[in-house]
Design a protein around this motif. Structure first.
Motif, PDB file in Angstrom:
ATOM      1  N   PRO A  41       0.824  -1.214   0.000  1.00 32.56           N
ATOM      2  CA  PRO A  41       0.000   0.000   0.000  1.00 32.56           C
ATOM      3  C   PRO A  41       0.861   1.268   0.000  1.00 32.56           C
ATOM      4  CG  PRO A  41      -0.740  -1.536   1.693  1.00 32.56           C
ATOM      5  CD  PRO A  41       0.571  -2.053   1.169  1.00 32.56           C
ATOM      6  N   PRO A  42       0.366   2.332  -0.607  1.00 25.98           N
ATOM      7  CA  PRO A  42       1.091   3.602  -0.599  1.00 25.98           C
ATOM      8  C   PRO A  42       1.423   4.019   0.839  1.00 25.98           C
ATOM      9  CG  PRO A  42      -0.805   3.738  -2.062  1.00 25.98           C
ATOM     10  CD  PRO A  42      -0.907   2.424  -1.328  1.00 25.98           C
ATOM     11  N   GLY A  43       2.650   4.477   1.027  1.00 31.76           N
ATOM     12  CA  GLY A  43       3.091   4.911   2.344  1.00 31.76           C
ATOM     13  C   GLY A  43       3.707   3.800   3.184  1.00 31.76           C
ATOM     14  N   LYS A  44       3.644   2.563   2.708  1.00 31.34           N
ATOM     15  CA  LYS A  44       4.197   1.430   3.463  1.00 31.34           C
ATOM     16  C   LYS A  44       5.488   0.892   2.830  1.00 31.34           C
ATOM     17  CE  LYS A  44       0.793   0.060   6.502  1.00 31.34           C
ATOM     18  NZ  LYS A  44       0.775  -0.806   7.655  1.00 31.34           N
ATOM     19  N   GLU A  45       6.062   1.635   1.904  1.00 31.75           N
ATOM     20  CA  GLU A  45       7.268   1.186   1.221  1.00 31.75           C
ATOM     21  C   GLU A  45       8.421   0.938   2.195  1.00 31.75           C
ATOM     22  OE1 GLU A  45       4.722   3.466  -1.634  1.00 31.75           O
ATOM     23  OE2 GLU A  45       5.538   3.948   0.342  1.00 31.75           O
ATOM     24  N   ASP A  46       8.628   1.873   3.131  1.00 30.02           N
ATOM     25  CA  ASP A  46       9.710   1.710   4.108  1.00 30.02           C
ATOM     26  C   ASP A  46       9.470   0.491   4.998  1.00 30.02           C
ATOM     27  OD1 ASP A  46      11.029   3.915   3.121  1.00 30.02           O
ATOM     28  OD2 ASP A  46      10.311   5.275   4.689  1.00 30.02           O
ATOM     29  N   VAL A  47       8.229   0.267   5.372  1.00 29.45           N
ATOM     30  CA  VAL A  47       7.876  -0.882   6.206  1.00 29.45           C
ATOM     31  C   VAL A  47       8.144  -2.177   5.443  1.00 29.45           C
ATOM     32  CG1 VAL A  47       5.944  -2.064   7.335  1.00 29.45           C
ATOM     33  CG2 VAL A  47       6.172   0.403   7.542  1.00 29.45           C
ATOM     34  N   ALA A  48       7.798  -2.205   4.163  1.00 28.46           N
ATOM     35  CA  ALA A  48       8.046  -3.388   3.342  1.00 28.46           C
ATOM     36  C   ALA A  48       9.541  -3.679   3.277  1.00 28.46           C
ATOM     37  CB  ALA A  48       7.468  -3.194   1.944  1.00 28.46           C
ATOM     38  N   GLU A  49      10.342  -2.652   3.076  1.00 26.81           N
ATOM     39  CA  GLU A  49      11.792  -2.836   3.019  1.00 26.81           C
ATOM     40  C   GLU A  49      12.338  -3.346   4.342  1.00 26.81           C
ATOM     41  OE1 GLU A  49      13.395   0.876   1.599  1.00 26.81           O
ATOM     42  OE2 GLU A  49      12.524   0.577  -0.395  1.00 26.81           O
ATOM     43  N   GLN A  50      11.826  -2.840   5.455  1.00 30.37           N
ATOM     44  CA  GLN A  50      12.256  -3.315   6.776  1.00 30.37           C
ATOM     45  C   GLN A  50      11.920  -4.787   6.968  1.00 30.37           C
ATOM     46  OE1 GLN A  50      10.219  -0.628   9.400  1.00 30.37           O
ATOM     47  NE2 GLN A  50      12.004   0.692   9.626  1.00 30.37           N
ATOM     48  N   GLY A  51      10.718  -5.177   6.576  1.00 32.38           N
ATOM     49  CA  GLY A  51      10.301  -6.568   6.720  1.00 32.38           C
ATOM     50  C   GLY A  51      11.155  -7.508   5.910  1.00 32.38           C
ATOM     51  N   VAL A  52      11.505  -7.094   4.700  1.00 37.02           N
ATOM     52  CA  VAL A  52      12.362  -7.908   3.836  1.00 37.02           C
ATOM     53  C   VAL A  52      13.759  -8.016   4.441  1.00 37.02           C
ATOM     54  CG1 VAL A  52      13.485  -7.990   1.577  1.00 37.02           C
ATOM     55  CG2 VAL A  52      11.042  -7.486   1.742  1.00 37.02           C
ATOM     56  N   GLU A  53      14.283  -6.901   4.928  1.00 44.23           N
ATOM     57  CA  GLU A  53      15.632  -6.887   5.496  1.00 44.23           C
ATOM     58  C   GLU A  53      15.739  -7.715   6.773  1.00 44.23           C
ATOM     59  OE1 GLU A  53      16.998  -2.862   5.955  1.00 44.23           O
ATOM     60  OE2 GLU A  53      16.615  -2.418   3.845  1.00 44.23           O
ATOM     61  N   ILE A  54      14.692  -7.754   7.576  1.00 41.45           N
ATOM     62  CA  ILE A  54      14.755  -8.434   8.867  1.00 41.45           C
ATOM     63  C   ILE A  54      14.630  -9.955   8.748  1.00 41.45           C
ATOM     64  CG2 ILE A  54      12.311  -8.419   9.526  1.00 41.45           C
ATOM     65  CD1 ILE A  54      13.244  -7.423  12.299  1.00 41.45           C
ATOM     66  N   CYS A  55      14.181 -10.445   7.618  1.00 41.93           N
ATOM     67  CA  CYS A  55      14.007 -11.891   7.441  1.00 41.93           C
ATOM     68  C   CYS A  55      15.362 -12.596   7.581  1.00 41.93           C
ATOM     69  CB  CYS A  55      13.375 -12.215   6.092  1.00 41.93           C
ATOM     70  SG  CYS A  55      13.134 -13.992   5.843  1.00 41.93           S
TER      71      CYS A  55
END
Length: 64
Positions: A41-55
């Motif tokens: 969703p718009p505005g959640k790009e940073d959150v998506a990147e954090q989730g990918v990085e933390i895996c």
């Protein structure tokens, strides 16, 4: 932007869901069930990147 999970790599640690449980949904067993190409969703790009990085097993990826 879209986020995907490789179900063959995911080992149900759930760290992505700690970042954002609405974006990184989990099945009952704890494995990611976001599938392939879930729109971020718009505005959640940073959150998506954090989730990918933390895996810890790098089961997640982002497609621009």
């Amino acid at each position: 932007m879209k986020v995907s999970v490789d179900p063959d790599v995911c080992d149900a640690r759930g760290q992505c869901a700690v970042v954002d449980s609405e974006l990184f949904t989990l099945a009952e067993e704890g494995f990611s069930d976001i599938g392939e190409g879930k729109p971020v969703p718009p505005g959640k790009e940073d959150v998506a990147e954090q989730g990918v990085e933390i895996c810890p097993v790098q089961a997640l990826s982002i497609d621009e």
